[in-house]
Scaffold this motif. Structure first.
Motif, PDB file in Angstrom:
ATOM      1  N   LEU A  26       0.819  -1.214   0.000  1.00 15.30           N
ATOM      2  CA  LEU A  26       0.000   0.000   0.000  1.00 15.30           C
ATOM      3  C   LEU A  26       0.853   1.265   0.000  1.00 15.30           C
ATOM      4  O   LEU A  26       0.395   2.320  -0.449  1.00 15.30           O
ATOM      5  CB  LEU A  26      -0.930   0.001   1.216  1.00 15.30           C
ATOM      6  CG  LEU A  26      -1.942  -1.155   1.290  1.00 15.30           C
ATOM      7  CD1 LEU A  26      -2.816  -1.011   2.530  1.00 15.30           C
ATOM      8  CD2 LEU A  26      -2.801  -1.240   0.031  1.00 15.30           C
ATOM      9  N   ASP A  27       2.082   1.171   0.492  1.00 18.18           N
ATOM     10  CA  ASP A  27       2.979   2.330   0.557  1.00 18.18           C
ATOM     11  C   ASP A  27       3.765   2.567  -0.730  1.00 18.18           C
ATOM     12  O   ASP A  27       4.645   3.444  -0.766  1.00 18.18           O
ATOM     13  CB  ASP A  27       3.973   2.164   1.714  1.00 18.18           C
ATOM     14  CG  ASP A  27       3.317   2.312   3.083  1.00 18.18           C
ATOM     15  OD1 ASP A  27       2.203   2.859   3.138  1.00 18.18           O
ATOM     16  OD2 ASP A  27       3.912   1.865   4.079  1.00 18.18           O
ATOM     17  N   GLN A  28       3.480   1.831  -1.785  1.00 16.35           N
ATOM     18  CA  GLN A  28       4.242   1.957  -3.021  1.00 16.35           C
ATOM     19  C   GLN A  28       4.050   3.327  -3.667  1.00 16.35           C
ATOM     20  O   GLN A  28       2.956   3.889  -3.671  1.00 16.35           O
ATOM     21  CB  GLN A  28       3.824   0.873  -4.013  1.00 16.35           C
ATOM     22  CG  GLN A  28       4.239  -0.528  -3.615  1.00 16.35           C
ATOM     23  CD  GLN A  28       5.749  -0.677  -3.573  1.00 16.35           C
ATOM     24  OE1 GLN A  28       6.446  -0.502  -4.586  1.00 16.35           O
ATOM     25  NE2 GLN A  28       6.263  -0.994  -2.392  1.00 16.35           N
ATOM     26  N   THR A  29       5.140   3.844  -4.237  1.00 14.07           N
ATOM     27  CA  THR A  29       5.054   5.092  -4.994  1.00 14.07           C
ATOM     28  C   THR A  29       4.314   4.879  -6.309  1.00 14.07           C
ATOM     29  O   THR A  29       3.775   5.836  -6.886  1.00 14.07           O
ATOM     30  CB  THR A  29       6.462   5.644  -5.278  1.00 14.07           C
ATOM     31  OG1 THR A  29       7.235   4.644  -5.959  1.00 14.07           O
ATOM     32  CG2 THR A  29       7.165   6.032  -3.984  1.00 14.07           C
ATOM     33  N   ASN A  32      -0.910   2.371  -9.223  1.00 11.18           N
ATOM     34  CA  ASN A  32      -1.895   1.674 -10.052  1.00 11.18           C
ATOM     35  C   ASN A  32      -1.668   0.166  -9.957  1.00 11.18           C
ATOM     36  O   ASN A  32      -1.075  -0.455 -10.842  1.00 11.18           O
ATOM     37  CB  ASN A  32      -1.828   2.135 -11.510  1.00 11.18           C
ATOM     38  CG  ASN A  32      -3.006   1.603 -12.317  1.00 11.18           C
ATOM     39  OD1 ASN A  32      -4.040   1.231 -11.768  1.00 11.18           O
ATOM     40  ND2 ASN A  32      -2.848   1.560 -13.640  1.00 11.18           N
ATOM     41  N   PHE A  33      -2.107  -0.397  -8.864  1.00 14.27           N
ATOM     42  CA  PHE A  33      -1.966  -1.832  -8.638  1.00 14.27           C
ATOM     43  C   PHE A  33      -3.228  -2.377  -7.990  1.00 14.27           C
ATOM     44  O   PHE A  33      -4.051  -1.639  -7.442  1.00 14.27           O
ATOM     45  CB  PHE A  33      -0.754  -2.133  -7.738  1.00 14.27           C
ATOM     46  CG  PHE A  33      -0.879  -1.581  -6.344  1.00 14.27           C
ATOM     47  CD1 PHE A  33      -1.603  -2.248  -5.364  1.00 14.27           C
ATOM     48  CD2 PHE A  33      -0.276  -0.381  -6.005  1.00 14.27           C
ATOM     49  CE1 PHE A  33      -1.725  -1.732  -4.078  1.00 14.27           C
ATOM     50  CE2 PHE A  33      -0.399   0.153  -4.729  1.00 14.27           C
ATOM     51  CZ  PHE A  33      -1.126  -0.530  -3.760  1.00 14.27           C
ATOM     52  N   LYS A  52      -8.227  -5.957   8.565  1.00 13.09           N
ATOM     53  CA  LYS A  52      -7.993  -4.663   9.201  1.00 13.09           C
ATOM     54  C   LYS A  52      -7.744  -3.568   8.169  1.00 13.09           C
ATOM     55  O   LYS A  52      -7.853  -2.384   8.470  1.00 13.09           O
ATOM     56  CB  LYS A  52      -6.793  -4.748  10.153  1.00 13.09           C
ATOM     57  CG  LYS A  52      -7.057  -5.565  11.422  1.00 13.09           C
ATOM     58  CD  LYS A  52      -5.802  -5.619  12.279  1.00 13.09           C
ATOM     59  CE  LYS A  52      -6.034  -6.438  13.543  1.00 13.09           C
ATOM     60  NZ  LYS A  52      -4.789  -6.528  14.363  1.00 13.09           N
ATOM     61  N   PHE A  53      -7.401  -3.972   6.942  1.00 13.77           N
ATOM     62  CA  PHE A  53      -7.068  -3.004   5.899  1.00 13.77           C
ATOM     63  C   PHE A  53      -8.303  -2.678   5.072  1.00 13.77           C
ATOM     64  O   PHE A  53      -9.041  -3.570   4.654  1.00 13.77           O
ATOM     65  CB  PHE A  53      -5.969  -3.563   4.987  1.00 13.77           C
ATOM     66  CG  PHE A  53      -4.636  -3.678   5.666  1.00 13.77           C
ATOM     67  CD1 PHE A  53      -3.730  -2.629   5.641  1.00 13.77           C
ATOM     68  CD2 PHE A  53      -4.293  -4.834   6.356  1.00 13.77           C
ATOM     69  CE1 PHE A  53      -2.501  -2.728   6.276  1.00 13.77           C
ATOM     70  CE2 PHE A  53      -3.066  -4.951   6.996  1.00 13.77           C
ATOM     71  CZ  PHE A  53      -2.168  -3.888   6.958  1.00 13.77           C
ATOM     72  N   ASP A  54      -8.509  -1.407   4.865  1.00 15.32           N
ATOM     73  CA  ASP A  54      -9.649  -0.929   4.084  1.00 15.32           C
ATOM     74  C   ASP A  54      -9.112  -0.141   2.894  1.00 15.32           C
ATOM     75  O   ASP A  54      -8.860   1.061   2.991  1.00 15.32           O
ATOM     76  CB  ASP A  54     -10.569  -0.064   4.952  1.00 15.32           C
ATOM     77  CG  ASP A  54     -11.788   0.433   4.191  1.00 15.32           C
ATOM     78  OD1 ASP A  54     -12.111  -0.148   3.138  1.00 15.32           O
ATOM     79  OD2 ASP A  54     -12.418   1.406   4.646  1.00 15.32           O
ATOM     80  N   ASP A  55      -8.887  -0.836   1.801  1.00 16.92           N
ATOM     81  CA  ASP A  55      -8.342  -0.209   0.607  1.00 16.92           C
ATOM     82  C   ASP A  55      -8.967  -0.900  -0.598  1.00 16.92           C
ATOM     83  O   ASP A  55      -8.923  -2.132  -0.707  1.00 16.92           O
ATOM     84  CB  ASP A  55      -6.811  -0.354   0.575  1.00 16.92           C
ATOM     85  CG  ASP A  55      -6.166   0.523  -0.486  1.00 16.92           C
ATOM     86  OD1 ASP A  55      -6.495   0.346  -1.680  1.00 16.92           O
ATOM     87  OD2 ASP A  55      -5.321   1.375  -0.130  1.00 16.92           O
ATOM     88  N   MET A  56      -9.535  -0.133  -1.501  1.00 14.27           N
ATOM     89  CA  MET A  56     -10.261  -0.692  -2.634  1.00 14.27           C
ATOM     90  C   MET A  56      -9.350  -1.492  -3.572  1.00 14.27           C
ATOM     91  O   MET A  56      -9.839  -2.281  -4.388  1.00 14.27           O
ATOM     92  CB  MET A  56     -10.960   0.416  -3.417  1.00 14.27           C
ATOM     93  CG  MET A  56     -12.100   1.090  -2.661  1.00 14.27           C
ATOM     94  SD  MET A  56     -12.903   2.382  -3.645  1.00 14.27           S
ATOM     95  CE  MET A  56     -13.542   1.402  -5.004  1.00 14.27           C
TER      96      MET A  56
END
Length: 311
Positions: A26-29, A32-33, A52-56
């Motif tokens: 999630l911390d990638q620069t 688009n992944f 625990k992670f909320d990321d589409m």
């Protein structure tokens, strides 16, 4: 350079590590992944940690325990990206990893990008040491494989690669008969279908070592047989491409490493592996150990040395 990258993460009982692995994606620069997590029947709190992670960008799947290869192939079947990145649930990506590999590929659909990697033992990725290897440069695939396998400790992990989806389709997915040593067969097959290996210096990979439960430390007959099958397949691919004395010695040395592990647990497998080594012209690989171990091997033979070390 904004193609979708599918990061495929098989997971089995990685509750203690998977949060750090997910966060590093999630911390990638390069943003688009999609992160495809395939929970392979974990019995610990891995699912709890994942949720625990909320990321589409996270796509979560669960299956019964079928093994890493089947989980990885399922991830491939779900991937929507133009590029594929395999990533284990106990490792960590440097923040520029995806961006650096995508820049090196620069839209190529026929080559793979490799990365720099460091090993850490204490749970702290910052302690990882990045020790340059002879393959940390742009190379033709067969030259890369030779150079990697001629090192004292080769690293063939599938996580090294950023793979164009069409190239992965051409090379094929994971051999589902395998678990131990499966990266060896997969990486050789993948590279021999590639045009070039492009080294991405700023793509840092942090490799966690020292986990007591890892497959590489298991000594069951089934695991040894799978490891040998992977070696049989990988070496057959190499020898089909290059049957030189150098390549035969490379393969013989790979089998010699297995012989050191198998002895004295399974005499029939030991005999089989020794015959393969002989057929390839013999091995010059010395069993790992310090000064005393080397002296014992020289005077008593490596089998006696190993029996002494086992007591």
């Amino acid at each position: 350079m904004n193609e979708l990258v599918s990061v495929i993460m098989p997971c089995y009982n990685a509750a203690g590590f998977i949060s750090a692995a997910i966060q590093s994606v999630l911390d990638q620069t390069y943003t688009n992944f999609e992160l495809i997590i395939v929970n392979d029947g974990s019995t610990d709190k891995s699912e709890e940690e994942i949720k625990k992670f909320d990321d589409m960008r996270i796509r979560y799947f669960r299956q019964g325990n079928k093994g890493q290869c089947i989980a990885s192939n399922f991830g491939i079947s779900q991937a929507r990206g133009e590029y594929i990145k395999f990533f284990d649930a106990d490792d960590v990506l440097g923040s520029e990893h995806l961006e650096a590999q995508m820049k090196r590929l620069n839209g190529s659909k026929t080559s793979v990008a490799s990365c720099a990697w460091g090993r850490f033992y204490d749970g702290n990725p910052d302690s990882a040491k990045f020790i340059p290897e002879t393959v940390w440069k742009d190379m033709k695939p067969l030259d890369w494989l030779k150079a990697a396998l001629l090192q004292k400790y080769d690293m063939m992990g599938a996580w090294l690669w950023m793979i164009p989806a069409p190239l992965l389709k051409l090379a094929g997915g994971w051999d589902e008969r395998l678990s131990l040593n499966n990266d060896f067969e997969f990486s050789i097959r993948l590279l021999l279908h590639s045009e070039e290996v492009l080294f991405a210096e700023n793509a840092k990979f942090y490799y966690r070592s020292g986990l007591a439960h890892t497959l590489s430390q298991m000594r069951s007959r089934k695991r040894f047989e799978e490891g040998l099958l992977s070696t049989d397949l990988g070496c057959s691919y190499l020898l089909d491409r290059d049957s030189s004395p150098e390549m035969k010695r490379i393969c013989a040395n790979r089998y010699q490493e297995w012989l050191y592990r198998i002895y004295p647990y399974f005499p029939d497998l030991e005999k089989e592996v020794q015959q393969k080594i002989n057929d390839l012209g013999g091995s010059d690989r010395i069993m790992d150990g310090g000064r005393i171990s080397r002296m014992l091997s020289a005077t008593l033979g490596w089998k006696a040395n190993k029996r002494i070390r086992m007591t």
